[in-house]
Design a protein around this motif. Structure first.
Motif, PDB file in Angstrom:
ATOM      1  N   ALA A  42      47.077  10.853   0.688  1.00  0.00           N
ATOM      2  CA  ALA A  42      47.922  10.398  -0.421  1.00  0.00           C
ATOM      3  C   ALA A  42      48.277   8.926  -0.216  1.00  0.00           C
ATOM      4  O   ALA A  42      48.442   8.472   0.922  1.00  0.00           O
ATOM      5  CB  ALA A  42      49.194  11.237  -0.466  1.00  0.00           C
ATOM      6  N   ALA A  43      48.379   8.182  -1.322  1.00  0.00           N
ATOM      7  CA  ALA A  43      48.822   6.786  -1.239  1.00  0.00           C
ATOM      8  C   ALA A  43      50.247   6.762  -0.679  1.00  0.00           C
ATOM      9  O   ALA A  43      50.998   7.734  -0.834  1.00  0.00           O
ATOM     10  CB  ALA A  43      48.776   6.155  -2.619  1.00  0.00           C
ATOM     11  N   PRO A  44      50.651   5.665  -0.030  1.00  0.00           N
ATOM     12  CA  PRO A  44      52.014   5.593   0.506  1.00  0.00           C
ATOM     13  C   PRO A  44      53.040   5.764  -0.611  1.00  0.00           C
ATOM     14  O   PRO A  44      52.828   5.286  -1.734  1.00  0.00           O
ATOM     15  CB  PRO A  44      52.090   4.171   1.088  1.00  0.00           C
ATOM     16  N   PRO A  45      54.163   6.448  -0.318  1.00  0.00           N
ATOM     17  CA  PRO A  45      55.179   6.708  -1.364  1.00  0.00           C
ATOM     18  C   PRO A  45      55.626   5.429  -2.073  1.00  0.00           C
ATOM     19  O   PRO A  45      55.866   5.456  -3.283  1.00  0.00           O
ATOM     20  CB  PRO A  45      56.338   7.346  -0.576  1.00  0.00           C
ATOM     21  N   ALA A  46      55.713   4.306  -1.360  1.00  0.00           N
ATOM     22  CA  ALA A  46      56.183   3.063  -2.005  1.00  0.00           C
ATOM     23  C   ALA A  46      55.221   2.635  -3.105  1.00  0.00           C
ATOM     24  O   ALA A  46      55.639   2.125  -4.149  1.00  0.00           O
ATOM     25  CB  ALA A  46      56.319   1.953  -0.955  1.00  0.00           C
ATOM     26  N   VAL A  47      53.933   2.868  -2.890  1.00  0.00           N
ATOM     27  CA  VAL A  47      52.923   2.480  -3.885  1.00  0.00           C
ATOM     28  C   VAL A  47      53.031   3.397  -5.103  1.00  0.00           C
ATOM     29  O   VAL A  47      53.056   2.945  -6.255  1.00  0.00           O
ATOM     30  CB  VAL A  47      51.500   2.550  -3.261  1.00  0.00           C
TER      31      VAL A  47
END
Ligand SMILES: Cc1ncc(COP(=O)(O)O)c(C=O)c1O
Length: 239
Positions: A42-47
């Protein structure tokens, strides 16, 4: 904010080239798709959060590049790679592969030779052949269990080429080129007036015992703009 590397994410029916494109590519979906550099994490939560916030605004008009983008890029290159980049050197582009094509067209004339070092990421070849430049190959050599640049053969190629497409670190052989190797490359480039285009997209994906060196930090005259165009080295036209 942590990322999970244990979650198995099903990507079927998301129009992914890697999974949904297997049938087109291989004639079957019964293959493990190792051919494409595409993450299954999964992409980082911030992204994800930043994208969701942007998507929540209902108008998707033309956008400009915010100052914060330039600042992040400059800061990253300074902190991670010790490379001091001026804002006016940065040219945004839709991807590395389009940039390879643009650089070949900007710096080599049609018919001029461009060196690539196979085995290498396949668009390196097509960036040369699609644009009507001449492909010159300097294959990597296997030395003591690892791949190395064949500098003797490179010198022969450099004498008749305009440009070298360098992959650093090198996909697919996984080499992080060391400083002495890069300096050797630069000596050859200087001697033969050879321009090096360095694709360093994998600079941040290396094992901790290695250190990536940005070629531009070693070069005496790094080119910081696609303009002005360089005159042809082996032009067949008069003048
Ligand atoms: C060396 C190298 N350059 C460029 C790319 C792709 O870059 P982009 O998707 O930005 O065109 C890849 C992808 O695997 C690669 O391995």
């Amino acid at each position: 904010m942590s990322s999970s590397f244990d979650r198995d994410i099903n990507r079927a029916d998301t129009a992914s080239v890697k999974y949904d494109g297997r049938n087109n590519m291989f004639g079957t979906s019964e293959v493990i798709p190792l051919w494409i550099a595409d993450m299954d994490f999964a992409a980082p939560p911030a992204v994800t959060r930043a994208l969701a916030e942007r998507a929540a605004h209902p108008v998707y008009g033309y956008t400009q590049y915010p100052d914060s983008l330039y600042e992040s890029l400059i800061d990253w290159l300074r902190r991670r790679h010790g490379w001091e980049v001026q804002r006016e050197w940065i040219m945004m582009c839709p991807g590395v592969v389009p940039s390879l094509h643009a650089a070949v067209m900007a710096f080599a004339e049609p018919g001029e030779a461009v060196i690539v070092q196979p085995p290498v990421y396949f668009p390196f070849f097509s960036a040369v052949t699609n644009t009507g430049r001449a492909l010159l190959q300097n294959p990597l050599r296997m030395e003591n269990g690892h791949y190395a640049i064949d500098f003797d053969h490179l010198e022969q190629c450099a004498a008749k080429a305009r440009m070298l497409l360098l992959c650093s670190p090198h996909n697919p052989v996984g080499r992080v080129w060391r400083k002495p190797e890069l300096k050797h490359l630069l000596r050859i480039a200087k001697k033969y007036d050879l321009l090096i285009f360095s694709d360093e997209i994998h600079a941040d994906l290396i094992y901790p015992e290695n250190k990536h060196t940005t070629l531009a930090t070693l070069a005496e005259n790094p080119i910081t703009s696609l303009l002005p165009l360089h005159p042809a080295k082996h032009s067949t036209s008069p003048g």
